[in-house]
Design a protein around this motif. Structure first.
Motif, PDB file in Angstrom:
ATOM      1  N   LEU A 174     132.009  47.971  74.858  1.00  0.00           N
ATOM      2  CA  LEU A 174     131.925  48.939  75.955  1.00  0.00           C
ATOM      3  C   LEU A 174     130.504  49.475  76.117  1.00  0.00           C
ATOM      4  N   LYS A 175     129.750  49.564  75.030  1.00  0.00           N
ATOM      5  CA  LYS A 175     128.392  50.111  75.125  1.00  0.00           C
ATOM      6  C   LYS A 175     127.461  49.210  75.934  1.00  0.00           C
ATOM      7  N   TYR A 176     127.838  47.942  76.104  1.00  0.00           N
ATOM      8  CA  TYR A 176     127.029  47.022  76.902  1.00  0.00           C
ATOM      9  C   TYR A 176     127.577  46.843  78.316  1.00  0.00           C
ATOM     10  N   ALA A 177     128.677  47.528  78.618  1.00  0.00           N
ATOM     11  CA  ALA A 177     129.392  47.263  79.869  1.00  0.00           C
ATOM     12  C   ALA A 177     128.567  47.573  81.107  1.00  0.00           C
ATOM     13  N   ILE A 178     127.914  48.733  81.130  1.00  0.00           N
ATOM     14  CA  ILE A 178     127.175  49.136  82.329  1.00  0.00           C
ATOM     15  C   ILE A 178     126.023  48.183  82.639  1.00  0.00           C
ATOM     16  N   PRO A 179     125.124  47.891  81.674  1.00  0.00           N
ATOM     17  CA  PRO A 179     124.052  46.941  82.004  1.00  0.00           C
ATOM     18  C   PRO A 179     124.570  45.561  82.378  1.00  0.00           C
ATOM     19  N   ALA A 180     125.616  45.079  81.680  1.00  0.00           N
ATOM     20  CA  ALA A 180     126.167  43.760  82.016  1.00  0.00           C
ATOM     21  C   ALA A 180     126.739  43.765  83.427  1.00  0.00           C
ATOM     22  N   TYR A 181     127.503  44.817  83.750  1.00  0.00           N
ATOM     23  CA  TYR A 181     128.119  44.896  85.067  1.00  0.00           C
ATOM     24  C   TYR A 181     127.073  44.941  86.178  1.00  0.00           C
ATOM     25  N   TYR A 182     126.080  45.809  86.038  1.00  0.00           N
ATOM     26  CA  TYR A 182     125.123  45.965  87.136  1.00  0.00           C
ATOM     27  C   TYR A 182     124.203  44.763  87.298  1.00  0.00           C
ATOM     28  N   LEU A 183     123.938  44.032  86.217  1.00  0.00           N
ATOM     29  CA  LEU A 183     123.170  42.800  86.362  1.00  0.00           C
ATOM     30  C   LEU A 183     123.979  41.742  87.115  1.00  0.00           C
ATOM     31  N   ILE A 184     125.243  41.568  86.730  1.00  0.00           N
ATOM     32  CA  ILE A 184     126.094  40.573  87.408  1.00  0.00           C
ATOM     33  C   ILE A 184     126.352  40.977  88.852  1.00  0.00           C
ATOM     34  N   GLU A 225     121.160  52.599  99.099  1.00  0.00           N
ATOM     35  CA  GLU A 225     121.841  52.140  97.887  1.00  0.00           C
ATOM     36  C   GLU A 225     122.011  50.634  97.888  1.00  0.00           C
ATOM     37  N   VAL A 226     122.363  50.059  99.045  1.00  0.00           N
ATOM     38  CA  VAL A 226     122.523  48.606  99.145  1.00  0.00           C
ATOM     39  C   VAL A 226     121.177  47.922  98.899  1.00  0.00           C
ATOM     40  N   LYS A 227     120.108  48.450  99.492  1.00  0.00           N
ATOM     41  CA  LYS A 227     118.777  47.875  99.276  1.00  0.00           C
ATOM     42  C   LYS A 227     118.388  47.937  97.809  1.00  0.00           C
ATOM     43  N   ARG A 228     118.700  49.049  97.156  1.00  0.00           N
ATOM     44  CA  ARG A 228     118.373  49.200  95.737  1.00  0.00           C
ATOM     45  C   ARG A 228     119.045  48.108  94.910  1.00  0.00           C
ATOM     46  N   ARG A 229     120.289  47.806  95.227  1.00  0.00           N
ATOM     47  CA  ARG A 229     121.026  46.809  94.448  1.00  0.00           C
ATOM     48  C   ARG A 229     120.559  45.391  94.777  1.00  0.00           C
ATOM     49  N   ILE A 230     120.169  45.148  96.011  1.00  0.00           N
ATOM     50  CA  ILE A 230     119.607  43.838  96.370  1.00  0.00           C
ATOM     51  C   ILE A 230     118.298  43.604  95.612  1.00  0.00           C
ATOM     52  N   LEU A 231     117.467  44.628  95.551  1.00  0.00           N
ATOM     53  CA  LEU A 231     116.198  44.508  94.823  1.00  0.00           C
ATOM     54  C   LEU A 231     116.436  44.235  93.338  1.00  0.00           C
ATOM     55  N   LEU A 232     117.367  44.975  92.743  1.00  0.00           N
ATOM     56  CA  LEU A 232     117.677  44.782  91.331  1.00  0.00           C
ATOM     57  C   LEU A 232     118.227  43.379  91.087  1.00  0.00           C
ATOM     58  N   GLY A 233     119.099  42.923  91.989  1.00  0.00           N
ATOM     59  CA  GLY A 233     119.684  41.590  91.845  1.00  0.00           C
ATOM     60  C   GLY A 233     118.659  40.485  91.976  1.00  0.00           C
ATOM     61  N   ASN A 234     117.766  40.601  92.936  1.00  0.00           N
ATOM     62  CA  ASN A 234     116.721  39.589  93.105  1.00  0.00           C
ATOM     63  C   ASN A 234     115.786  39.564  91.898  1.00  0.00           C
ATOM     64  N   TYR A 235     115.515  40.741  91.339  1.00  0.00           N
ATOM     65  CA  TYR A 235     114.667  40.812  90.146  1.00  0.00           C
ATOM     66  C   TYR A 235     115.333  40.078  88.983  1.00  0.00           C
ATOM     67  N   ALA A 236     116.632  40.331  88.793  1.00  0.00           N
ATOM     68  CA  ALA A 236     117.349  39.714  87.676  1.00  0.00           C
ATOM     69  C   ALA A 236     117.449  38.200  87.821  1.00  0.00           C
ATOM     70  N   LEU A 237     117.437  37.710  89.049  1.00  0.00           N
ATOM     71  CA  LEU A 237     117.575  36.269  89.292  1.00  0.00           C
ATOM     72  C   LEU A 237     116.228  35.559  89.420  1.00  0.00           C
ATOM     73  N   SER A 238     115.151  36.312  89.418  1.00  0.00           N
ATOM     74  CA  SER A 238     113.834  35.716  89.655  1.00  0.00           C
ATOM     75  C   SER A 238     113.380  34.876  88.469  1.00  0.00           C
ATOM     76  N   SER A 239     112.447  33.986  88.733  1.00  0.00           N
ATOM     77  CA  SER A 239     111.921  33.090  87.705  1.00  0.00           C
ATOM     78  C   SER A 239     111.320  33.894  86.557  1.00  0.00           C
ATOM     79  N   GLY A 240     111.700  33.540  85.343  1.00  0.00           N
ATOM     80  CA  GLY A 240     111.185  34.240  84.178  1.00  0.00           C
ATOM     81  C   GLY A 240     112.089  35.348  83.691  1.00  0.00           C
ATOM     82  N   TYR A 241     113.022  35.814  84.537  1.00  0.00           N
ATOM     83  CA  TYR A 241     113.914  36.913  84.161  1.00  0.00           C
ATOM     84  C   TYR A 241     115.381  36.487  84.127  1.00  0.00           C
TER      85      TYR A 241
END
Length: 355
Positions: A174-184, A225-241
């Motif tokens: 459960l302690k990893y749930a929030i970061p795992a959820y928001y990355l996915i 809020e939607v823009k914030r999540r799109i930015l975070l998602g693109n960052y997580a999927l970008s090359s090197g990350y």
């Protein structure tokens, strides 16, 4: 998107129990409508708790079915591996009736499950005697409001008095749930929402060139809020990350699924708070979106593990704000969590909001 319904494209929704508080989100409009008796039932979409958390805040009952149980055809996709449609109603019986109407395999949805659809009202009214109810210690930590813990623990005692057996257990992931959820979730949101270009889908902006049209459409058509999540998602999927973030989140998803399976080896259902706090004041978390993300700690693992979960009211704060408890079940076993929620509701007298 978000747990407050204060970033809606239409207007900010208010909580019928206290018009200065949020109704929860993102299906806060549905929960508020049922709570205020504007409608006997409503549909919501649950990606990380967006049916259950507003149901808790607004003093109603909402169920997130197993992933694939209800067709997502026609739903605007946020995170395709997590999204699920479900009903919000006055009680568990009405939720069961709604599920009977909306559950079926749909050839238009590739994620729609080819499984038999039972009569979801069949177990309503049956005794919970002998039912094993797990209470993972991580869901009752110091991070959970004392009023919430007291109400859910008291509800567990009610079920125990009806013959259920309480089982202590642990879900350390459960302690990893929030970061795992928001990355996915954010990675999938960035991918899904890329189709909204003002040409094929969604709001159409202005511009003399192709780039100007897309820029204006996405600037005006998506909220902060939607823009914030799109930015975070693109960052997580970008090359090197991608390997450092997204792949690790998927590995954590498998670990969380395993931990839930281990709990269901010793229990029939799991009982947790729906949200760590009651409804908060409008604007209280506007300057700190991360604080709002952390408030999803009690709900996101259910979506990560593709499980069904139902939230129903189990108490009230001294200010009269509803407190919700969640009953989580095995995949495609909505009947048992409906049975458990209904058994508790028969002993509990809800208080309607004073509008």
């Amino acid at each position: 998107m978000g747990g407050s319904t204060q970033t809606s494209a239409f207007a900010k929704t208010k909580n019928p129990y206290d018009l200065e508080r949020v109704p929860g989100g993102s299906s806060g409009g549905s929960a508020a409508a049922v709570s205020a008796s504007f409608a006997p039932a409503a549909l919501g979409s649950d990606t990380g708790g967006s049916i259950r958390q507003p149901s808790s805040f607004c003093g109603v009952t909402g169920i997130k079915p197993t992933y694939g149980r209800v067709s997502r055809y026609g739903l605007v996709a946020f995170a395709s591996s997590l999204d699920q449609i479900g009903p919000i109603c006055a009680d568990a019986r009405d939720c069961a009736i709604m599920l009977n109407a909306i559950c079926a395999h749909d050839q238009h949805d590739a994620t729609s499950a080819r499984v038999p659809v039972p009569d979801f009202t069949e177990k309503l009214g049956q005794s919970v005697s002998g039912m094993k109810v797990a209470m993972p210690k991580e869901f009752y930590s110091d991070d959970i409001d004392n009023d919430v813990k007291a109400a859910v623990t008291a509800a567990a005692k009610v079920l125990e008095s009806q013959g259920a057996k309480l089982v202590e257990c642990s879900i350390p992931g459960l302690k990893y749930a929030i970061p795992a959820y928001y990355l996915i979730a954010c990675a999938e949101a960035a991918s899904n929402l890329s189709r909204f270009d003002g040409i094929k889908y969604g709001f159409r902006g202005e511009g003399r060139t192709f780039e100007e049209l897309i820029r204006d459409s996405r600037s005006k058509g998506f909220g902060e809020e939607v823009k914030r999540r799109i930015l975070l998602g693109n960052y997580a999927l970008s090359s090197g990350y991608y390997d450092a973030y997204y792949k690790k989140a998927l590995a954590l998803k498998q670990e969380i699924i395993k931990e839930y399976n281990d709990v269901f080896d010793i229990a029939d259902v799991i009982l947790t708070p729906t949200a760590p706090t009651p409804a908060y004041k409008i604007g209280a978390q506007d300057s700190d979106p991360v604080k709002m993300y952390l408030a999803d700690i009690c709900t996101v693992t259910v979506n990560i593990a593709s499980l069904p979960g139902i939230s129903t009211t189990c108490g009230y704060t001294k200010d009269g704000l509803p407190i919700g408890m969640s009953v989580i079940g095995r995949r495609f076993d909505e009947q048992t969590i409906l049975q458990c929620a209904d058994a508790f509701e028969q002993t509990f007298a809800p208080t309607a909001p004073v509008l």
